[in-house]
Design an enzyme around this catalytic site. Structure first.
Site, mmCIF file in Angstrom:
data_model
loop_
_atom_site.group_PDB
_atom_site.id
_atom_site.type_symbol
_atom_site.label_atom_id
_atom_site.label_comp_id
_atom_site.label_asym_id
_atom_site.label_seq_id
_atom_site.Cartn_x
_atom_site.Cartn_y
_atom_site.Cartn_z
ATOM 1 N N ASP A 7 0.863 -1.195 0.000
ATOM 2 C CA ASP A 7 0.000 0.000 0.000
ATOM 3 C C ASP A 7 0.891 1.235 0.000
ATOM 4 O O ASP A 7 2.090 1.161 0.307
ATOM 5 C CB ASP A 7 -0.911 0.004 1.244
ATOM 6 C CG ASP A 7 -1.891 1.184 1.256
ATOM 7 O OD1 ASP A 7 -2.307 1.636 0.166
ATOM 8 O OD2 ASP A 7 -2.231 1.670 2.343
ATOM 9 N N SER A 8 0.273 2.380 -0.309
ATOM 10 C CA SER A 8 0.996 3.647 -0.200
ATOM 11 C C SER A 8 1.402 3.908 1.245
ATOM 12 O O SER A 8 2.368 4.614 1.506
ATOM 13 C CB SER A 8 0.088 4.788 -0.656
ATOM 14 O OG SER A 8 -1.059 4.854 0.197
ATOM 15 N N GLU A 148 -2.396 8.387 8.827
ATOM 16 C CA GLU A 148 -0.935 8.277 8.878
ATOM 17 C C GLU A 148 -0.370 8.883 10.160
ATOM 18 O O GLU A 148 0.655 8.448 10.651
ATOM 19 C CB GLU A 148 -0.291 8.952 7.657
ATOM 20 C CG GLU A 148 -0.488 8.184 6.358
ATOM 21 C CD GLU A 148 0.245 6.846 6.314
ATOM 22 O OE1 GLU A 148 1.322 6.722 6.917
ATOM 23 O OE2 GLU A 148 -0.290 5.905 5.680
ATOM 24 N N CYS A 180 -11.049 3.062 0.029
ATOM 25 C CA CYS A 180 -9.633 3.358 0.280
ATOM 26 C C CYS A 180 -9.308 2.608 1.559
ATOM 27 O O CYS A 180 -10.055 2.697 2.543
ATOM 28 C CB CYS A 180 -9.430 4.862 0.473
ATOM 29 S SG CYS A 180 -7.810 5.288 1.161
ATOM 30 N N HIS A 182 -7.214 3.061 3.806
ATOM 31 C CA HIS A 182 -6.990 3.902 4.991
ATOM 32 C C HIS A 182 -8.285 4.233 5.731
ATOM 33 O O HIS A 182 -8.249 4.633 6.896
ATOM 34 C CB HIS A 182 -6.335 5.228 4.595
ATOM 35 C CG HIS A 182 -4.853 5.161 4.366
ATOM 36 N ND1 HIS A 182 -4.298 4.627 3.235
ATOM 37 C CD2 HIS A 182 -3.816 5.582 5.119
ATOM 38 C CE1 HIS A 182 -2.978 4.725 3.301
ATOM 39 N NE2 HIS A 182 -2.656 5.303 4.438
#
Ligand code: DGL
Length: 260
Positions: A7-8, A148, A180, A182
């Protein structure tokens, strides 16, 4: 069997978290591209370059399959990665079909990053499903930054979501698609802002089913208690206590969100 989850950032942990519960013991690699997160607000060219670099690195670890646990990276780059790399690559896309299958003809709010929402892939999917008139699309890029920095239920998060949700009459909706990875960290906060008729739908289960189908592996009925996992932030293997602690906090948060 060594399976990489890419993942990013730390969103993909929600897919790994589910995998650790249902897959038979194997070896997992988790790769969060922390040097380049977020992807969802960058250019498609930059994201393709980052994904390609990550894949090159994962190939050096001799993985047997890569799960792109990122809707954004899938939307932009999965086709090209499948052309370049010869191993099973399982992508992820917003689970709109699942929402329609489960909840029929009431409205569906699909949340994702700006790249996913504006990408051709999701519009082709909606076209194929033939239900454009009941689908609303909403980009929530700030949730990626909040996640994050381990900020899950602050006043700022609540205000951001209630402002974004204020445009919809949720009595008319059956479900909210978490498009998404996240966004899985915010289910409790979202739940408090939504009426009971709005159910969450995510792509974790569908993605893992596809992985198992491709690799011919079967679901573990008992909980996978001690899976072997290596964590990487971009190309750096995580071994220091502070970073492992950060991962633990996310996994603990996901445990709390799991059944919501
Ligand atoms: N977690 C990612 C997804 O599923 C993208 C988040 C980002 O980097 O913007 O789309």
């Amino acid at each position: 069997m060594k399976i990489a989850f890419f993942d990013s950032g730390i969103g993909g942990l929600s897919v790994l978290h589910h995998a650790m519960k249902i897959l038979p013991c194997g070896e997992f690699i988790f790769f969060a591209d922390e040097d380049h997160v977020p992807y969802g607000t960058k250019s498609r060219e930059s994201v393709t370059k980052y994904v390609d670099e990550a894949f090159k690195f994962l190939m050096t670890l001799e993985v047997d399959a890569i799960v792109v646990a990122c809707n954004t990276a899938t939307s932009v780059a999965v086709k090209e990665m499948r052309r370049k790399y010869n191993l099973p690559i399982i992508g992820m896309e917003p689970a709109i079909k699942k929402a329609i299958d489960l909840y029929g003809d009431k409205r569906i709010l699909v949340t994702a990053t700006p790249i996913t929402i504006n990408g051709e892939k999701i519009h082709n999917l909606i076209e194929r499903l033939g239900k454009r008139e009941i689908i609303d699309l909403l980009a929530l890029p700030k949730l990626v930054d909040f996640a994050e920095r381990l900020e899950f239920d602050s006043e700022e998060v609540k205000n951001y979501l209630s402002e974004k949700f204020s445009a919809y009459d949720f009595k008319k909706f059956s479900s909210l698609v978490l498009g998404c990875t996240h966004f899985n960290y915010f289910k409790d906060v979202m739940k408090n802002l939504l009426p009971e008729n709005v159910k969450f739908v995510d792509g974790n289960e569908g993605t893992l089913k596809e992985l198992m189908r491709r690799l011919n592996i079967f679901e573990n009925k008992k909980i996978n208690s001690d899976p072997k996992v290596e964590y990487y932030f971009s190309e750096r293997k995580i071994s220091n206590a502070d970073q492992l602690k950060r991962i633990e906090i996310y996994l603990h948060r996901l445990d709390k969100m799991y059944l919501l």
